[in-house]
Design an enzyme around this catalytic site. Structure first.
Site, PDB file in Angstrom:
ATOM      1  N   ARG A 239      -2.507   7.606   8.441  1.00 48.17           N
ATOM      2  CA  ARG A 239      -3.141   8.922   8.574  1.00 48.17           C
ATOM      3  C   ARG A 239      -4.571   8.752   9.058  1.00 48.17           C
ATOM      4  NH1 ARG A 239      -2.821  12.886   3.524  1.00 48.17           N
ATOM      5  NH2 ARG A 239      -4.301  11.419   2.649  1.00 48.17           N
TER       6      ARG A 239
ATOM      7  N   THR B 190      -8.544  13.975  10.580  1.00 50.23           N
ATOM      8  CA  THR B 190      -7.599  15.040  10.972  1.00 50.23           C
ATOM      9  C   THR B 190      -6.364  15.068  10.064  1.00 50.23           C
ATOM     10  OG1 THR B 190      -6.357  13.576  12.438  1.00 50.23           O
ATOM     11  CG2 THR B 190      -8.263  14.705  13.394  1.00 50.23           C
TER      12      THR B 190
ATOM     13  N   ASP C 287      -4.676   6.574  -3.881  1.00 50.30           N
ATOM     14  CA  ASP C 287      -4.148   6.038  -2.616  1.00 50.30           C
ATOM     15  C   ASP C 287      -3.107   4.958  -2.949  1.00 50.30           C
ATOM     16  OD1 ASP C 287      -3.858   4.276  -0.283  1.00 50.30           O
ATOM     17  OD2 ASP C 287      -5.417   5.553   0.583  1.00 50.30           O
TER      18      ASP C 287
ATOM     19  N   ASP D 179      -3.575   1.476  -1.281  1.00 49.90           N
ATOM     20  CA  ASP D 179      -4.722   0.737  -1.821  1.00 49.90           C
ATOM     21  C   ASP D 179      -4.425   0.217  -3.229  1.00 49.90           C
ATOM     22  OD1 ASP D 179      -6.065   1.224   0.478  1.00 49.90           O
ATOM     23  OD2 ASP D 179      -7.468   2.698  -0.357  1.00 49.90           O
TER      24      ASP D 179
HETATM   25  C1  PRP Z   1      -0.213   7.391   2.805  1.00 59.36           C
HETATM   26  C2  PRP Z   1       1.138   7.390   2.129  1.00 59.36           C
HETATM   27  C3  PRP Z   1       1.992   8.171   3.081  1.00 59.36           C
HETATM   28  C4  PRP Z   1       1.014   9.162   3.676  1.00 59.36           C
HETATM   29  C5  PRP Z   1       1.261  10.499   3.094  1.00 59.36           C
HETATM   30  O1  PRP Z   1      -0.230   6.431   3.809  1.00 59.36           O
HETATM   31  O2  PRP Z   1       1.611   6.117   1.869  1.00 59.36           O
HETATM   32  O3  PRP Z   1       2.566   7.375   4.098  1.00 59.36           O
HETATM   33  O4  PRP Z   1      -0.298   8.703   3.319  1.00 59.36           O
HETATM   34  O5  PRP Z   1       0.399  11.432   3.617  1.00 59.36           O
HETATM   35  P1  PRP Z   1       0.861  12.638   4.529  1.00 59.36           P
HETATM   36  O6  PRP Z   1       2.036  13.257   3.843  1.00 59.36           O
HETATM   37  O7  PRP Z   1      -0.338  13.537   4.525  1.00 59.36           O
HETATM   38  O8  PRP Z   1       1.181  12.133   5.895  1.00 59.36           O
HETATM   39  P2  PRP Z   1      -1.541   6.006   4.613  1.00 59.36           P
HETATM   40  O9  PRP Z   1      -1.575   6.709   5.932  1.00 59.36           O
HETATM   41  O10 PRP Z   1      -2.742   6.160   3.740  1.00 59.36           O
HETATM   42  O11 PRP Z   1      -1.248   4.501   4.923  1.00 59.36           O
HETATM   43  P3  PRP Z   1      -1.020   3.277   3.921  1.00 59.36           P
HETATM   44  O12 PRP Z   1       0.327   3.472   3.274  1.00 59.36           O
HETATM   45  O13 PRP Z   1      -1.059   2.104   4.834  1.00 59.36           O
HETATM   46  O14 PRP Z   1      -2.138   3.265   2.910  1.00 59.36           O
HETATM   47  N1  URA Z   2      -1.582   9.162   0.480  1.00 61.64           N
HETATM   48  C1  URA Z   2      -1.751   8.579  -0.719  1.00 61.64           C
HETATM   49  O1  URA Z   2      -1.599   7.362  -0.861  1.00 61.64           O
HETATM   50  N2  URA Z   2      -2.130   9.363  -1.752  1.00 61.64           N
HETATM   51  C2  URA Z   2      -2.294  10.678  -1.633  1.00 61.64           C
HETATM   52  O2  URA Z   2      -2.628  11.341  -2.639  1.00 61.64           O
HETATM   53  C3  URA Z   2      -2.114  11.271  -0.378  1.00 61.64           C
HETATM   54  C4  URA Z   2      -1.731  10.480   0.666  1.00 61.64           C
END
Ligand code: PRP
Ligand code: URA
Length: 207
Positions: A103, A107, A199, A202
């Protein structure tokens, strides 16, 4: 909510609470997420269709059952990886594809950085795996790509879902089965789920 199953099993809810706890460190977080993923898989696969096959026991021939379709697991990187091993414990014969989505922090739009799927998805049962369904942008991007690649039978397993994310997925995929352990209250102004668990990527990987 139609086609949304909230898995209220006591072990799922117990583990979810430990995952929410800000004091839970990555090592325990990883273990809990895999355990909860296995428990959720039990429910998420309940409607898979069986076909009858004959089987010979040491004593005689009888009728048994076999899954009709092959199963494909598709974790959304990174956080979906945290559920993969747990699901593979229950479905060790599944094939696995990977979709990398990140993400944009401003945005909140999801962008692909990895697309790696098994071939011939048409007659398979596909489980899209992502612990967090926040705005729904990542899930819809993944589902759109899977459909483009010929996927027909899709379901989404997401540990925590925001109402906004469910609505977004519903708009594009009104009948897609969604399995979650919780529908949380709302998103905050930077797209995080409240109360959520922070997150997921993380917390899993200690970044
Ligand atoms: C997080 C999570 C989802 C996404 C959800 O991933 O693991 O994939 O956000 O958010 P959305 O419904 O608003 O799209 P992130 O993009 O932070 O990547 P990561 O898993 O590598 O931390
Ligand atoms: N992605 C995450 O990992 N946590 C949230 O709360 C939203 C998006």
């Amino acid at each position: 909510m139609k086609h949304v199953t909230v898995i209220g099993h006591p072990l799922v809810q117990h583990n979810l609470t430990r995952l929410r706890d800000a004091r839970t460190q990555p090592q325990e977080f990883r273990q809990l997420l895999n355990e909860i993923a296995a428990l959720m898989t039990y429910e998420a696969t309940r409607s898979f269709v069986l076909k009858k096959i004959s089987v010979r026991t040491p004593l005689e021939k009888t009728v048994g059952a076999q899954l009709r379709n092959e199963i494909v697991l598709v974790p959304v990187l990174r956080a979906g990886l945290g559920m993969l091993a747990g699901i593979l414990e229950l479905i060790p014969h599944a094939r696995v594809g990977f979709l990398g989505l990140k993400r944009d922090e401003t945005t909140l739009a999801a962008h692909f950085y990895q697309k790696s799927l098994p071939k011939k998805l048409g007659n398979t049962e596909i489980i899209l795996i992502d612990p967090m369904l926040a705005t729904g942008g990542s899930a819809v991007a993944a589902l759109d790509y899977l459909r483009e690649q010929g996927a027909k039978n899709l379901r989404l397993v997401s540990l925590v879902a925001a109402p906004e994310g469910i609505a977004r997925v519903r708009k594009s995929y009104p009948k897609l089965p969604i399995f979650t352990a919780a529908i949380d209250r709302q998103l905050n102004n930077v797209g995080y789920i409240l109360p959520g668990l922070g997150d997921a990527g993380d917390r899993l990987f200690g970044t």
